[in-house]
Scaffold this motif. Structure first.
Motif, PDB file in Angstrom:
ATOM      1  N   SER A 170       0.833  -1.200   0.000  1.00 53.88           N
ATOM      2  CA  SER A 170       0.000   0.000   0.000  1.00 53.88           C
ATOM      3  C   SER A 170       0.870   1.253   0.000  1.00 53.88           C
ATOM      4  O   SER A 170       1.795   1.384   0.798  1.00 53.88           O
ATOM      5  N   ILE A 171       0.577   2.176  -0.908  1.00 55.55           N
ATOM      6  CA  ILE A 171       1.367   3.413  -0.960  1.00 55.55           C
ATOM      7  C   ILE A 171       1.224   4.194   0.333  1.00 55.55           C
ATOM      8  O   ILE A 171       2.139   4.888   0.751  1.00 55.55           O
ATOM      9  N   TRP A 172       0.068   4.062   0.994  1.00 53.26           N
ATOM     10  CA  TRP A 172      -0.130   4.778   2.261  1.00 53.26           C
ATOM     11  C   TRP A 172       0.685   4.133   3.377  1.00 53.26           C
ATOM     12  O   TRP A 172       1.273   4.818   4.202  1.00 53.26           O
ATOM     13  N   ASN A 173       0.727   2.810   3.408  1.00 53.86           N
ATOM     14  CA  ASN A 173       1.524   2.120   4.428  1.00 53.86           C
ATOM     15  C   ASN A 173       2.996   2.509   4.291  1.00 53.86           C
ATOM     16  O   ASN A 173       3.671   2.805   5.276  1.00 53.86           O
ATOM     17  N   GLN A 174       3.476   2.520   3.060  1.00 59.76           N
ATOM     18  CA  GLN A 174       4.867   2.919   2.811  1.00 59.76           C
ATOM     19  C   GLN A 174       5.093   4.374   3.206  1.00 59.76           C
ATOM     20  O   GLN A 174       6.135   4.733   3.745  1.00 59.76           O
ATOM     21  N   PHE A 175       4.078   5.208   2.953  1.00 57.25           N
ATOM     22  CA  PHE A 175       4.199   6.626   3.284  1.00 57.25           C
ATOM     23  C   PHE A 175       4.303   6.831   4.795  1.00 57.25           C
ATOM     24  O   PHE A 175       5.142   7.575   5.282  1.00 57.25           O
ATOM     25  N   PHE A 176       3.427   6.121   5.562  1.00 53.92           N
ATOM     26  CA  PHE A 176       3.442   6.309   7.014  1.00 53.92           C
ATOM     27  C   PHE A 176       4.752   5.809   7.621  1.00 53.92           C
ATOM     28  O   PHE A 176       5.276   6.391   8.563  1.00 53.92           O
ATOM     29  N   GLN A 177       5.298   4.719   7.078  1.00 56.74           N
ATOM     30  CA  GLN A 177       6.609   4.245   7.527  1.00 56.74           C
ATOM     31  C   GLN A 177       7.671   5.299   7.224  1.00 56.74           C
ATOM     32  O   GLN A 177       8.526   5.587   8.050  1.00 56.74           O
ATOM     33  N   GLY A 178       7.570   5.865   6.043  1.00 55.43           N
ATOM     34  CA  GLY A 178       8.526   6.896   5.636  1.00 55.43           C
ATOM     35  C   GLY A 178       8.426   8.148   6.480  1.00 55.43           C
ATOM     36  O   GLY A 178       9.419   8.852   6.681  1.00 55.43           O
ATOM     37  N   THR A 179       7.221   8.420   7.007  1.00 55.82           N
ATOM     38  CA  THR A 179       7.021   9.624   7.806  1.00 55.82           C
ATOM     39  C   THR A 179       7.883   9.603   9.063  1.00 55.82           C
ATOM     40  O   THR A 179       8.440  10.627   9.464  1.00 55.82           O
ATOM     41  N   GLU A 180       8.034   8.426   9.674  1.00 55.32           N
ATOM     42  CA  GLU A 180       8.890   8.310  10.863  1.00 55.32           C
ATOM     43  C   GLU A 180      10.332   8.676  10.523  1.00 55.32           C
ATOM     44  O   GLU A 180      10.996   9.386  11.270  1.00 55.32           O
ATOM     45  N   ILE A 181      10.797   8.175   9.392  1.00 57.15           N
ATOM     46  CA  ILE A 181      12.162   8.480   8.958  1.00 57.15           C
ATOM     47  C   ILE A 181      12.287   9.977   8.680  1.00 57.15           C
ATOM     48  O   ILE A 181      13.267  10.618   9.061  1.00 57.15           O
ATOM     49  N   MET A 182      11.261  10.536   8.026  1.00 50.71           N
ATOM     50  CA  MET A 182      11.298  11.973   7.709  1.00 50.71           C
ATOM     51  C   MET A 182      11.402  12.818   8.969  1.00 50.71           C
ATOM     52  O   MET A 182      12.110  13.832   8.997  1.00 50.71           O
ATOM     53  N   GLU A 183      10.679  12.407  10.000  1.00 43.81           N
ATOM     54  CA  GLU A 183      10.719  13.164  11.262  1.00 43.81           C
ATOM     55  C   GLU A 183      12.105  13.105  11.891  1.00 43.81           C
ATOM     56  O   GLU A 183      12.604  14.094  12.420  1.00 43.81           O
ATOM     57  N   GLN A 184      12.749  11.931  11.806  1.00 48.48           N
ATOM     58  CA  GLN A 184      14.114  11.784  12.337  1.00 48.48           C
ATOM     59  C   GLN A 184      15.082  12.653  11.539  1.00 48.48           C
ATOM     60  O   GLN A 184      15.938  13.343  12.106  1.00 48.48           O
ATOM     61  N   ILE A 185      14.941  12.613  10.213  1.00 48.34           N
ATOM     62  CA  ILE A 185      15.795  13.425   9.343  1.00 48.34           C
ATOM     63  C   ILE A 185      15.595  14.905   9.656  1.00 48.34           C
ATOM     64  O   ILE A 185      16.562  15.670   9.768  1.00 48.34           O
ATOM     65  N   ASP A 186      14.344  15.298   9.808  1.00 47.82           N
ATOM     66  CA  ASP A 186      14.022  16.696  10.098  1.00 47.82           C
ATOM     67  C   ASP A 186      14.717  17.149  11.387  1.00 47.82           C
ATOM     68  O   ASP A 186      15.332  18.225  11.434  1.00 47.82           O
ATOM     69  N   ARG A 187      14.619  16.321  12.429  1.00 43.59           N
ATOM     70  CA  ARG A 187      15.258  16.663  13.719  1.00 43.59           C
ATOM     71  C   ARG A 187      16.771  16.789  13.565  1.00 43.59           C
ATOM     72  O   ARG A 187      17.387  17.732  14.073  1.00 43.59           O
ATOM     73  N   ASP A 188      17.368  15.843  12.847  1.00 38.91           N
ATOM     74  CA  ASP A 188      18.829  15.847  12.711  1.00 38.91           C
ATOM     75  C   ASP A 188      19.324  17.012  11.859  1.00 38.91           C
ATOM     76  O   ASP A 188      20.346  17.623  12.166  1.00 38.91           O
ATOM     77  N   LEU A 196      18.522  13.224   1.928  1.00 39.89           N
ATOM     78  CA  LEU A 196      18.498  12.115   2.890  1.00 39.89           C
ATOM     79  C   LEU A 196      17.238  11.258   2.740  1.00 39.89           C
ATOM     80  O   LEU A 196      17.291  10.030   2.883  1.00 39.89           O
ATOM     81  N   ILE A 197      16.112  11.894   2.416  1.00 37.84           N
ATOM     82  CA  ILE A 197      14.867  11.139   2.219  1.00 37.84           C
ATOM     83  C   ILE A 197      14.957  10.297   0.947  1.00 37.84           C
ATOM     84  O   ILE A 197      14.605   9.113   0.936  1.00 37.84           O
ATOM     85  N   VAL A 198      15.454  10.897  -0.136  1.00 37.50           N
ATOM     86  CA  VAL A 198      15.605  10.152  -1.398  1.00 37.50           C
ATOM     87  C   VAL A 198      16.556   8.976  -1.187  1.00 37.50           C
ATOM     88  O   VAL A 198      16.283   7.849  -1.627  1.00 37.50           O
ATOM     89  N   PHE A 199      17.667   9.219  -0.481  1.00 37.63           N
ATOM     90  CA  PHE A 199      18.622   8.138  -0.209  1.00 37.63           C
ATOM     91  C   PHE A 199      17.958   7.009   0.575  1.00 37.63           C
ATOM     92  O   PHE A 199      18.111   5.832   0.250  1.00 37.63           O
ATOM     93  N   ALA A 200      17.222   7.383   1.624  1.00 37.04           N
ATOM     94  CA  ALA A 200      16.568   6.378   2.482  1.00 37.04           C
ATOM     95  C   ALA A 200      15.588   5.529   1.677  1.00 37.04           C
ATOM     96  O   ALA A 200      15.507   4.309   1.860  1.00 37.04           O
ATOM     97  N   LYS A 201      14.860   6.157   0.766  1.00 38.38           N
ATOM     98  CA  LYS A 201      13.859   5.417  -0.015  1.00 38.38           C
ATOM     99  C   LYS A 201      14.502   4.541  -1.087  1.00 38.38           C
ATOM    100  O   LYS A 201      13.982   3.480  -1.424  1.00 38.38           O
ATOM    101  N   LEU A 202      15.637   4.970  -1.609  1.00 36.45           N
ATOM    102  CA  LEU A 202      16.327   4.175  -2.629  1.00 36.45           C
ATOM    103  C   LEU A 202      17.153   3.044  -2.013  1.00 36.45           C
ATOM    104  O   LEU A 202      17.562   2.123  -2.712  1.00 36.45           O
TER     105      LEU A 202
END
Length: 338
Positions: free
Chosen positions: A102-120, A149-155
Motif C-alpha cells: 500500500s502506498i499509504w503504508n509505505q508513506f506512514f513508515q517513511g514519515t517516521e524516517i522523515m521526522e528523524q531526518i528533520d530533527r537531525d 536524505l529522504i531520497v537516499f533512504a527510499k532508494l
C-alpha cells in the motif's frame, strides 16, 4: 588522476570552486575526461530530478493524479459523471489499507524516517549560518539536505536513514553550494546526492546495524584502529586499553562513523576530507591512520592520565595543527609500508 590525488592530499585551496570540482573528481562523479562533463552532469542532474518527483510525492498527490488520468480517460471514452465509483479505488490506494505494498503504508513508515531526518538536519552545525537560523538561505539549505536524505533512504531500504548521515552529507553540500560557478551552485543538491551515495558506499558497513559484530561492521573497524595503535605505539596502546581500560569504542565510534566531522572546526574538517577523499585505496585506511595519529599526538597527556581524564580528552579532542596531524598520519602509512 594520480597526480591530482597527490596534490589534493596536501590540501585544496578554498577559492575559485577548486575543492568542489576536485571532490567530484575524487569521488568519481565527474569522469577524468573533461569533454564528458557537460553530458554527464546533465544526465545525473535530470536523474536526481526524477528521483525527487517519484519519491517525494505524498500519496494524496499520487491518488489525485490517478484520479485525474482516470477522468481524462473517461472523457476520451465519451465521459461519465466525472466521479470515481467506490470499486475503482483499489485496496492498495486506500489510506486505511494495511497491505505492505500500500502506498499509504509505505508513506506512514517513511514519515517516521522523515521526522528523524528533520530533527537531525535542524541540529546540523547550529553555529554556522549556512545551515541554521531563520534566513531563507539557511531554510533552503536545510530543505536540500532533507530531500537528499529522504531520497537516499527510499532508494536504499536495506540501510534507510541512520542518525549521523546528515553530518557526512553537510560538508559535501556546503562545498558544492559555495561553488562560484552559478550553474554548479544551483545544482548543488543533485551533485551532493550522488557524491554522498558514492562516499557512503565505502562506509556503508558502519551504518548497517546487523553487521555491527561482523568482520566488516563498525566494531571490526574500531578493532583495526586498536591494532594499528598497538603496531605503532605499544606503550600507549597498553596504557589506554590495559591500564586505564579506555575501550576504543567510547571515543572512536563517533570519530569513524562521522568521518571526524565532530572533532574539529568545520574549516579544518574540510582539509581533513581533502586527504580522506584523495586516497586511491578508499578513505577508510586513511581515516584509521588519522585516528591513530590523533592518539599519538596527545600521547604524553594520555600516558599521564587515568580513565576519566583520558576519556574526557578523547571525547573532546583538543584543537590541533591539522597540517601536523596529517603529517603524522602520513608517516604511519610510510611506517606500515616499510
Amino acid at each position: 588522476m594520480g597526480e591530482l590525488r597527490r596534490l589534493a592530499s596536501q590540501g585544496i585551496p578554498d577559492g575559485a570552486g577548486i575543492r568542489a570540482t576536485v571532490w567530484k573528481l575524487l569521488l568519481g562523479y565527474l569522469p577524468a575526461d573533461r569533454a564528458l562533463w557537460p553530458s554527464e552532469l546533465t544526465k545525473k542532474r535530470s536523474q536526481y530530478k526524477n528521483f525527487k518527483e517519484e519519491l517525494l510525492m505524498n500519496p494524496s498527490e499520487i491518488t489525485r493524479r490517478l484520479e485525474k488520468s482516470t477522468l481524462e480517460n473517461q472523457e476520451l471514452d465519451g465521459g461519465s459523471q466525472g466521479l470515481l465509483s467506490r470499486s475503482e479505488i483499489s485496496h492498495e490506494e486506500h489510506p486505511l489499507s494495511l497491505g505492505k505494498s500500500s502506498i499509504w503504508n509505505q508513506f506512514f513508515q517513511g514519515t517516521e524516517i522523515m521526522e528523524q531526518i528533520d530533527r537531525d538536519v535542524m541540529r546540523t552545525h547550529p553555529d554556522i549560518h549556512f545551515f541554521s537560523g531563520d534566513s531563507s538561505f539557511a531554510k533552503s539549505n536545510q530543505e536540500a539536505l532533507k530531500n537528499i536524505l529522504i531520497v537516499f533512504a527510499k532508494l536504499n531500504p536495506g540501510i534507510r536513514y541512520v542518525q549521523g548521515m546528515n553530518e557526512i552529507l553537510a560538508p559535501l553540500f556546503y562545498v558544492f553550494k559555495n561553488d562560484p560557478n552559478e550553474e554548479n551552485a544551483a545544482f548543488a543538491e543533485a551533485d551532493a546526492f550522488f557524491c554522498f551515495v558514492e562516499l557512503l558506499s565505502g562506509f556503508r558497513d558502519n551504518f548497517v546495524q546487523q553487521l555491527d559484530n561482523s568482520v566488516v561492521g563498525i566494531r571490526a573497524t574500531i578493532t583495526r584502529l586498536s591494532h594499528l595503535l598497538k603496531e605503532h605505539d605499544e606503550e600507549l596502546w597498553r596504557h589506554l586499553e590495559m591500564t586505564t581500560k579506555v575501550n576504543p569504542q567510547f571515543y572512536a565510534f563517533r570519530w569513524i562513523t562521522l568521518l571526524l566531522t565532530q572533532e574539529f572546526n568545520f574549516a579544518d574538517s574540510l582539509v581533513i576530507w581533502d586527504t580522506l577523499l584523495s586516497d586511491p585505496d578508499g578513505p577508510q585506511e586513511t581515516l584509521l591512520r588519522i585516528c591513530c595519529a590523533m592518539l599519538v599526538i596527545v600521547r604524553r597527556r594520555l600516558l599521564a592520565g587515568d580513565f576519566t581524564s583520558n576519556l574526557k580528552l578523547l571525547q573532546n579532542y583538543p584543537s590541533t595543527n591539522i597540517s601536523h596531524l596529517l603529517y603524522v598520519a602520513n608517516k604511519l602509512r610510510v611506517h606500515s609500508g616499510g
